[in-house]
Design a protein around this motif. Structure first.
Motif, PDB file in Angstrom:
ATOM      1  N   ILE A  90      29.363  71.034 -21.298  1.00  0.00           N
ATOM      2  CA  ILE A  90      30.433  72.033 -21.188  1.00  0.00           C
ATOM      3  C   ILE A  90      30.174  73.198 -22.142  1.00  0.00           C
ATOM      4  O   ILE A  90      30.353  74.368 -21.786  1.00  0.00           O
ATOM      5  CB  ILE A  90      31.805  71.385 -21.472  1.00  0.00           C
ATOM      6  N   ALA A  91      29.734  72.882 -23.350  1.00  0.00           N
ATOM      7  CA  ALA A  91      29.445  73.934 -24.326  1.00  0.00           C
ATOM      8  C   ALA A  91      28.308  74.825 -23.852  1.00  0.00           C
ATOM      9  O   ALA A  91      28.368  76.060 -23.971  1.00  0.00           O
ATOM     10  CB  ALA A  91      29.111  73.314 -25.678  1.00  0.00           C
ATOM     11  N   LEU A  92      27.265  74.226 -23.305  1.00  0.00           N
ATOM     12  CA  LEU A  92      26.148  75.026 -22.799  1.00  0.00           C
ATOM     13  C   LEU A  92      26.590  75.921 -21.643  1.00  0.00           C
ATOM     14  O   LEU A  92      26.240  77.110 -21.596  1.00  0.00           O
ATOM     15  CB  LEU A  92      25.010  74.119 -22.335  1.00  0.00           C
ATOM     16  N   MET A  93      27.342  75.369 -20.719  1.00  0.00           N
ATOM     17  CA  MET A  93      27.838  76.170 -19.586  1.00  0.00           C
ATOM     18  C   MET A  93      28.646  77.359 -20.086  1.00  0.00           C
ATOM     19  O   MET A  93      28.544  78.470 -19.561  1.00  0.00           O
ATOM     20  CB  MET A  93      28.688  75.291 -18.666  1.00  0.00           C
ATOM     21  N   THR A  94      29.450  77.127 -21.114  1.00  0.00           N
ATOM     22  CA  THR A  94      30.289  78.191 -21.668  1.00  0.00           C
ATOM     23  C   THR A  94      29.437  79.288 -22.282  1.00  0.00           C
ATOM     24  O   THR A  94      29.634  80.481 -22.012  1.00  0.00           O
ATOM     25  CB  THR A  94      31.244  77.611 -22.716  1.00  0.00           C
TER      26      THR A  94
END
Length: 368
Positions: A90-94
């Motif tokens: 999720i952090a990478l996608m963000t």
């Protein structure tokens, strides 16, 4: 494109911190964080030291090597904070949506809303932190995962004193939400579904970065405040410290530097100390390990530390040899050639912890 593994640098080089072994098949790898380049960034000690013990993969999905490093730092901080692989995804996608993992040219320049950094966090007073802090990928990732509690009430800020700006772990049931929904609950973007398109590439990046061990500096990013570097040193030690200061901002080059100064365009940790002590007519051994072997009989306790004393550390796996050395400046500060920050900088002196080996005082007239 692959880079050679640097595990050997844990022996004679200038490495740093705690090893995080690969867990659940996913772990980050990287070299350095943030946008260190100004004196403020150098002094703040805000870059996360990350040491590779494996091969860097080729860039994925058009992202640059620098972006891959930012991804590695985001994942490594997540691992350190106990965030699951799903949370790291999720952090990478963000960060991919907000800044192309730092590849967007405006990443570290505040936009019209005052947002900056790989997660585009608001750097106005009363929000996520200073521009320097949110531009530090390690700091920004930690805030994305865990949020930020306000220590004072500031007009125009996110809330009253004590208000906690939510991070991912503060989103109720985030682990069962679709990744794009969880990201939106943290970011509150005007484009709530935009994160979803990055999931395939984010998974590819995580897979590419799996199976590599890393070591990271657990000093809190952005916490150090650089003073003027002054000390009560006099005579030869003052000359040593003065010479060390002339190399602030010098590029880190493993094996670089020596008694006559930086070489190959830079210096490493023991290159700094040998050059600094040459100002006092003292010829130190060239590597951190050899310096400790020669000086350990002159060890002093942390409570007795004085400007000019050498601080020795062993970063890496349990039982690793001495791999790093810095010069104590007094007032809780040290100067070091940092692999993680990629420059010579002033940091908070690390006088305890698992990495701490000892402090040695170079005697007057010392010879090898």
């Amino acid at each position: 494109m692959k880079k050679k593994a640097i595990a050997a640098s844990l022996v004679a080089g200038c490495a740093a911190p705690l090893v995080l072994a690969a867990g659940a098949g996913v772990v980050g790898v990287g070299m350095f964080a943030g946008s260190a380049g100004s004196n403020e960034a150098i002094c703040a000690g805000s870059s996360l030291s990350v040491i590779i013990d494996g091969e860097l993969p080729a860039p994925v999905s058009g992202y640059t090597p620098r972006a891959m490093e930012q991804a590695a730092i985001i994942m490594t901080v997540g691992e350190a904070e106990g965030i699951s692989a799903r949370g790291q995804l999720i952090a990478l996608m963000t960060a991919m949506q907000e800044s192309r993992l730092g590849d967007h040219p405006s990443t570290f320049t505040p936009d019209g809303n005052g947002d900056a950094g790989v997660f585009q966090q608001r750097q106005l007073a009363g929000w996520y932190g200073s521009l320097e802090e949110v531009s530090d990928t390690a700091y920004a990732a930690n805030v994305f995962y865990k949020g930020k509690t306000l220590t004072e009430a500031i007009p125009g800020g996110a809330g009253p004193k004590g208000y906690h700006i939510p991070g991912l772990v503060n989103v109720e049931g985030w682990e069962s939400l679709a990744p794009t929904v969880a990201a939106q609950r943290v970011q509150r973007s005007a484009h709530p579904q935009a994160y979803a398109k990055h999931e395939p590439a984010a998974r590819e990046i995580m897979s590419a970065l799996s199976g590599v061990d890393v070591s990271i500096d657990q000093n809190e990013a952005g916490s150090a405040v650089c003073g003027d570097g002054s000390s009560t040193a006099t005579g030869d030690i003052a000359a040593v410290i003065e010479r060390a200061h002339t190399t602030l901002g010098q590029r880190y080059v493993f094996g670089g530097g020596g008694w006559d100064g930086p070489t190959r365009g830079g210096q490493d940790c023991s290159g700094l100390t040998t050059y600094a002590y040459a100002a006092a007519g003292i010829t130190l051994p060239r590597t951190a390990r050899a310096q400790w072997a020669a000086l350990r009989s002159h060890a002093v306790s942390p409570s007795e530390a004085q400007p000019g004393d050498l601080i020795f550390e062993a970063w890496g796996r349990l039982g690793a040899e001495v791999s790093h050395v810095g010069i104590y400046l007094g007032d809780g500060k040290m100067i070091e050639a940092s692999r993680g920050a990629a420059v010579t900088k002033i940091s908070d002196a690390r006088l305890s912890g698992g990495q701490f080996v000892g402090i040695a005082r170079v005697p007057e007239g010392f010879t090898q």
